[in-house]
Design a protein around this motif. Structure first.
Motif, PDB file in Angstrom:
ATOM      1  N   VAL A  84       0.836  -1.203   0.000  1.00 44.44           N
ATOM      2  CA  VAL A  84       0.000   0.000   0.000  1.00 44.44           C
ATOM      3  C   VAL A  84       0.873   1.256   0.000  1.00 44.44           C
ATOM      4  N   LEU A  85       1.865   1.288   0.870  1.00 47.62           N
ATOM      5  CA  LEU A  85       2.729   2.464   0.994  1.00 47.62           C
ATOM      6  C   LEU A  85       3.471   2.764  -0.306  1.00 47.62           C
ATOM      7  N   ILE A  86       4.058   1.758  -0.927  1.00 46.09           N
ATOM      8  CA  ILE A  86       4.769   1.972  -2.190  1.00 46.09           C
ATOM      9  C   ILE A  86       3.799   2.449  -3.262  1.00 46.09           C
ATOM     10  N   GLY A  87       2.595   1.877  -3.276  1.00 38.53           N
ATOM     11  CA  GLY A  87       1.586   2.332  -4.238  1.00 38.53           C
ATOM     12  C   GLY A  87       1.207   3.786  -4.038  1.00 38.53           C
ATOM     13  N   LEU A  88       1.059   4.200  -2.776  1.00 38.91           N
ATOM     14  CA  LEU A  88       0.680   5.587  -2.487  1.00 38.91           C
ATOM     15  C   LEU A  88       1.812   6.578  -2.738  1.00 38.91           C
ATOM     16  N   LEU A  89       3.053   6.114  -2.665  1.00 34.02           N
ATOM     17  CA  LEU A  89       4.199   7.002  -2.836  1.00 34.02           C
ATOM     18  C   LEU A  89       4.778   6.985  -4.248  1.00 34.02           C
ATOM     19  N   SER A  90       4.175   6.231  -5.151  1.00 35.83           N
ATOM     20  CA  SER A  90       4.693   6.170  -6.512  1.00 35.83           C
ATOM     21  C   SER A  90       3.682   6.798  -7.473  1.00 35.83           C
ATOM     22  N   TYR A  91       4.148   7.088  -8.674  1.00 40.04           N
ATOM     23  CA  TYR A  91       3.311   7.731  -9.680  1.00 40.04           C
ATOM     24  C   TYR A  91       2.447   6.691 -10.377  1.00 40.04           C
ATOM     25  N   GLY A  92       1.263   7.095 -10.734  1.00 40.26           N
ATOM     26  CA  GLY A  92       0.339   6.217 -11.432  1.00 40.26           C
ATOM     27  C   GLY A  92      -1.068   6.406 -10.896  1.00 40.26           C
ATOM     28  N   ASP A  93      -1.917   5.459 -11.189  1.00 39.55           N
ATOM     29  CA  ASP A  93      -3.300   5.516 -10.749  1.00 39.55           C
ATOM     30  C   ASP A  93      -3.341   5.525  -9.224  1.00 39.55           C
ATOM     31  N   PRO A  94      -3.937   6.549  -8.613  1.00 39.27           N
ATOM     32  CA  PRO A  94      -3.906   6.677  -7.151  1.00 39.27           C
ATOM     33  C   PRO A  94      -4.763   5.647  -6.410  1.00 39.27           C
ATOM     34  N   ARG A  95      -5.536   4.845  -7.134  1.00 42.14           N
ATOM     35  CA  ARG A  95      -6.345   3.803  -6.500  1.00 42.14           C
ATOM     36  C   ARG A  95      -5.579   2.497  -6.344  1.00 42.14           C
ATOM     37  N   GLN A  96      -4.365   2.432  -6.878  1.00 45.65           N
ATOM     38  CA  GLN A  96      -3.643   1.171  -6.947  1.00 45.65           C
ATOM     39  C   GLN A  96      -2.586   1.009  -5.865  1.00 45.65           C
ATOM     40  N   ARG A  97      -2.533  -0.220  -5.319  1.00 47.09           N
ATOM     41  CA  ARG A  97      -1.372  -0.623  -4.525  1.00 47.09           C
ATOM     42  C   ARG A  97      -0.265  -0.912  -5.528  1.00 47.09           C
ATOM     43  N   PHE A  98       0.948  -1.169  -5.043  1.00 50.33           N
ATOM     44  CA  PHE A  98       2.061  -1.462  -5.951  1.00 50.33           C
ATOM     45  C   PHE A  98       1.755  -2.691  -6.804  1.00 50.33           C
ATOM     46  N   THR A  99       1.262  -3.767  -6.181  1.00 47.98           N
ATOM     47  CA  THR A  99       1.001  -4.985  -6.956  1.00 47.98           C
ATOM     48  C   THR A  99      -0.106  -4.750  -7.978  1.00 47.98           C
ATOM     49  N   ASP A 100      -1.086  -3.918  -7.651  1.00 46.09           N
ATOM     50  CA  ASP A 100      -2.115  -3.576  -8.639  1.00 46.09           C
ATOM     51  C   ASP A 100      -1.480  -2.887  -9.838  1.00 46.09           C
ATOM     52  N   ARG A 101      -0.622  -1.944  -9.571  1.00 43.94           N
ATOM     53  CA  ARG A 101       0.005  -1.173 -10.648  1.00 43.94           C
ATOM     54  C   ARG A 101       0.894  -2.076 -11.498  1.00 43.94           C
ATOM     55  N   PHE A 102       1.655  -2.920 -10.833  1.00 45.98           N
ATOM     56  CA  PHE A 102       2.598  -3.791 -11.539  1.00 45.98           C
ATOM     57  C   PHE A 102       1.869  -4.809 -12.412  1.00 45.98           C
ATOM     58  N   PHE A 103       0.734  -5.322 -11.937  1.00 49.80           N
ATOM     59  CA  PHE A 103       0.013  -6.348 -12.682  1.00 49.80           C
ATOM     60  C   PHE A 103      -1.244  -5.811 -13.372  1.00 49.80           C
ATOM     61  N   GLN A 104      -1.379  -4.485 -13.423  1.00 47.84           N
ATOM     62  CA  GLN A 104      -2.420  -3.785 -14.169  1.00 47.84           C
ATOM     63  C   GLN A 104      -3.840  -4.188 -13.760  1.00 47.84           C
ATOM     64  N   THR A 105      -4.046  -4.188 -12.447  1.00 50.66           N
ATOM     65  CA  THR A 105      -5.384  -4.373 -11.898  1.00 50.66           C
ATOM     66  C   THR A 105      -5.704  -3.152 -11.038  1.00 50.66           C
ATOM     67  N   THR A 106      -6.971  -2.932 -10.786  1.00 51.07           N
ATOM     68  CA  THR A 106      -7.394  -1.778  -9.997  1.00 51.07           C
ATOM     69  C   THR A 106      -8.646  -2.148  -9.212  1.00 51.07           C
ATOM     70  N   VAL A 107      -8.757  -1.628  -8.013  1.00 55.24           N
ATOM     71  CA  VAL A 107     -10.001  -1.751  -7.264  1.00 55.24           C
ATOM     72  C   VAL A 107     -10.828  -0.519  -7.600  1.00 55.24           C
ATOM     73  N   VAL A 108     -12.029  -0.753  -8.099  1.00 60.57           N
ATOM     74  CA  VAL A 108     -12.891   0.335  -8.549  1.00 60.57           C
ATOM     75  C   VAL A 108     -14.207   0.302  -7.786  1.00 60.57           C
ATOM     76  N   SER A 109     -14.864   1.429  -7.761  1.00 61.88           N
ATOM     77  CA  SER A 109     -16.170   1.534  -7.110  1.00 61.88           C
ATOM     78  C   SER A 109     -17.252   1.012  -8.039  1.00 61.88           C
ATOM     79  N   THR A 110     -18.271   0.410  -7.467  1.00 58.51           N
ATOM     80  CA  THR A 110     -19.418  -0.025  -8.256  1.00 58.51           C
ATOM     81  C   THR A 110     -20.523   1.029  -8.254  1.00 58.51           C
TER      82      THR A 110
END
Length: 182
Positions: A139-165
């Protein structure tokens, strides 16, 4: 979804793009400026706690039923609950797109490639195996890195995202005033 109903996720993405002329700012910067993003992350944390309860309570109860206590209880519960959380999250996200916690929080997992594959569901949840160290770092690496702000690092690396329904309008409650009016 209709053109008139903008999703929560597009509001977050558009706000991120508007904050930076060269791309998205670091997510942690946006948390201070974007209430929709704050709500999104609060929902994710709440969903994680709900999922933890689903897994951890039975694991601790079983461990205590076997008479484990102290350090043995902590080690057993930490390892077994991590493995169970990983399997539970992977299976639920692959099959349904959400876990019980995510469903309660009106969230789901989305892949940038279409349907979420078993591989994507598994790798995005690897940090839950050692949840006490890897998940906070993820979570911390995801929040401190550039990219989609909804993503953890693993989400960003593997191109997945948690989205609202939910549509964005269900989360944003404010009046828009026209210039020159009170």
């Amino acid at each position: 979804m209709t053109d008139k109903c903008q999703t929560t996720d597009s509001v977050i993405r558009n706000h991120a793009l508007s904050l930076s002329g060269i791309g998205m700012p670091v997510a942690v910067e946006m948390l201070f400026r974007n209430s929709v993003l704050r709500v999104h992350w609060m929902k994710r944390v709440g969903a994680a706690f709900a999922d933890m309860a689903v897994i951890f309570i039975p694991v601790w109860a079983i461990a205590m039923a076997f008479g484990l206590n102290g350090f043995n209880l902590d080690v057993f519960a930490g390892i077994v609950s991590g493995a169970c959380w990983f399997l539970y999250s992977t299976a639920c996200e692959y099959e349904y797109g959400y876990t019980l916690g995510k469903k309660l929080a009106s969230l789901r997992v989305s892949s940038e490639h279409g349907d979420l594959t078993l591989y994507e569901a598994a790798v995005r949840n690897v940090s839950k195996l050692f949840w006490f160290i890897m998940l906070p770092l993820d979570v911390l690496i995801g929040l401190l890195s550039y990219g989609d702000p909804r993503q953890r690092f693993t989400d960003r690396f593997f191109q997945t995202t948690v989205v609202s329904t939910l549509p964005a309008s269900s989360l944003i409650h404010f009046k828009v005033r026209q210039p020159g009016t009170l």
